[in-house]
Design an enzyme around this catalytic site. Structure first.
Site, short mmCIF file in Angstrom:
data_model
loop_
_atom_site.label_atom_id
_atom_site.label_comp_id
_atom_site.label_asym_id
_atom_site.label_seq_id
_atom_site.Cartn_x
_atom_site.Cartn_y
_atom_site.Cartn_z
N GLY A 2 0.86 -1.62 -0.22
CA GLY A 2 0.12 0.10 0.19
C GLY A 2 0.91 1.34 -0.15
CB SER A 8 1.96 5.79 1.01
OG SER A 8 1.42 6.19 -0.21
CB ILE A 9 -0.29 5.80 6.14
CG1 ILE A 9 -0.93 7.10 6.51
CG2 ILE A 9 0.24 5.25 7.71
CD1 ILE A 9 -2.31 6.57 7.16
CG ASP A 53 -6.25 -5.07 -8.21
OD1 ASP A 53 -6.75 -5.28 -7.22
OD2 ASP A 53 -6.69 -4.51 -9.08
CB VAL A 54 -6.32 -6.85 -2.67
CG1 VAL A 54 -4.87 -6.69 -1.89
CG2 VAL A 54 -7.15 -5.63 -2.49
CE1 TYR A 144 -12.41 7.63 6.35
CE2 TYR A 144 -13.28 6.26 7.80
CZ TYR A 144 -12.11 6.61 7.13
OH TYR A 144 -11.24 5.79 7.07
CE LYS A 151 -9.85 2.76 7.22
NZ LYS A 151 -8.60 1.96 6.42
CE LYS A 181 -4.04 18.50 1.13
NZ LYS A 181 -5.01 17.87 0.80
CG LEU A 183 -3.74 9.03 -4.27
CD1 LEU A 183 -3.56 10.31 -4.99
CD2 LEU A 183 -2.96 7.89 -4.88
#
Ligand SMILES: NC(=O)c1ccc[n+]([C@@H]2O[C@H](COP(=O)([O-])OP(=O)(O)OC[C@H]3O[C@@H](n4cnc5c(N)ncnc54)[C@H](O)[C@@H]3O)[C@@H](O)[C@H]2O)c1
Length: 246
Positions: A2, A8-9, A53-54, A144, A151, A181, A183
């Site tokens: 990911g 990205s995190i 690609d999951v 959200y 989640k 912040k 993507l």
């Protein structure tokens, strides 16, 4: 799994893990993502990026077998993957389409379940799995919407998967990260307002950084957290403990 770019995190997590001396392997969603991220990943890993690609049937199992053949056993896995149609990350949750509901839950939640099913073939000596969630699963956060529902399902999956994988010596946990912040986050309508509100509400009076999340991830993944599984750890500058500010 990911890292899309330096925002990205997963980029923050990779940085922290590298500082701890971890050897890393990465997957990317597609050849296009792989091409874009390869130079960045070279900072962290000498291995080729594996495409996964999951949503593709059988792809997770295929990739794990490939990693097992080419690299061998792994000790931990970070699932930093989510997606929803940005047109539905605004307005009312009740307007969510069946197609986007299923796609969001498939990518953002079911993927972890499938990954964990195949982990015993690649994590033979036990290990640790970490995923990323957000407070919107617990309380209503504007816009959200369906991602909050995904989640919630992800957080419950963490508990059931931790119970399933305990017998293999594999721990499964989640970090509930404050907003950053990225993507994916930029698809959420008025995300910059969420950032501001969380910062103002948080006891630490700031937003979290990639490093805050990365270092907490390194802890949860490492043997320092050997007795912790099935847990959701908030890394949000304390924002989630505050019910109201005046
Ligand atoms: N940014 C935030 O404010 C925030 C807060 C809490 C939790 N999170 C969670 O952190 C995780 C990482 O998101 P991020 O904010 O770093 O955004 P990001 O856009 O950098 O990362 C999302 C990743 O998901 C991947 N992905 C999407 N669909 C996929 C598919 N079909 N197959 C494989 N990979 C796929 C993308 O390629 C991308 O690398 C997500 O689970 C997100 O919900 C983000």
């Amino acid at each position: 799994m990911g890292m899309a770019n330096k925002f990205s995190i997963a980029y923050g997590i990779a940085g922290s893990l590298k500082n701890q001396g971890a050897a890393l392997i990465f997957t990317a969603q597609s050849e296009r993502f792989k091409e874009k991220i390869s130079d960045t990943i070279a900072e962290f890993s000498k291995h080729d990026v594996f495409v996964c690609d999951v949503t593709n049937e059988g792809e997770i199992e295929r990739v794990f077998k490939e990693i097992n053949d080419r690299v061998g056993n792994i000790d931990f896995l970070v699932h930093s993957i989510a997606f929803s149609d940005k047109n539905e990350l605004r307005g009312q949750y009740s307007q969510t389409t069946r197609e986007n509901f299923l796609n969001t839950l498939n990518i953002s939640c079911y993927s972890l379940t499938e990954i964990c099913r195949f982990l015993p073939i690649i994590m033979k000596d036990g290990g640790s799995v970490l995923t990323l969630t957000y407070y919107g699963s617990e309380k209503v956060v504007p816009n959200y919407n369906v991602m909050a529902v995904a989640k919630s399902a992800l957080e419950t999956s963490v508990k059931y998967l931790a119970n399933d994988l305990g017998e293999y010596g594999i721990r499964v946990n989640a970090i509930s990260a404050g907003p950053i912040k990225t993507l994916a986050a930029s698809g959420i309508h008025e995300f910059s307002k969420i950032l501001e509100l969380e910062r103002d509400r948080a006891p630490l009076k700031r937003n979290v950084t990639q490093k805050d999340i990365g270092d907490a991830c390194s802890f949860l993944i490492s043997d320092m957290a050997s007795g912790i599984t099935g847990q959701i750890l908030h890394v949000d500058c304390g924002s989630s403990i505050v019910g109201m500010t005046i």
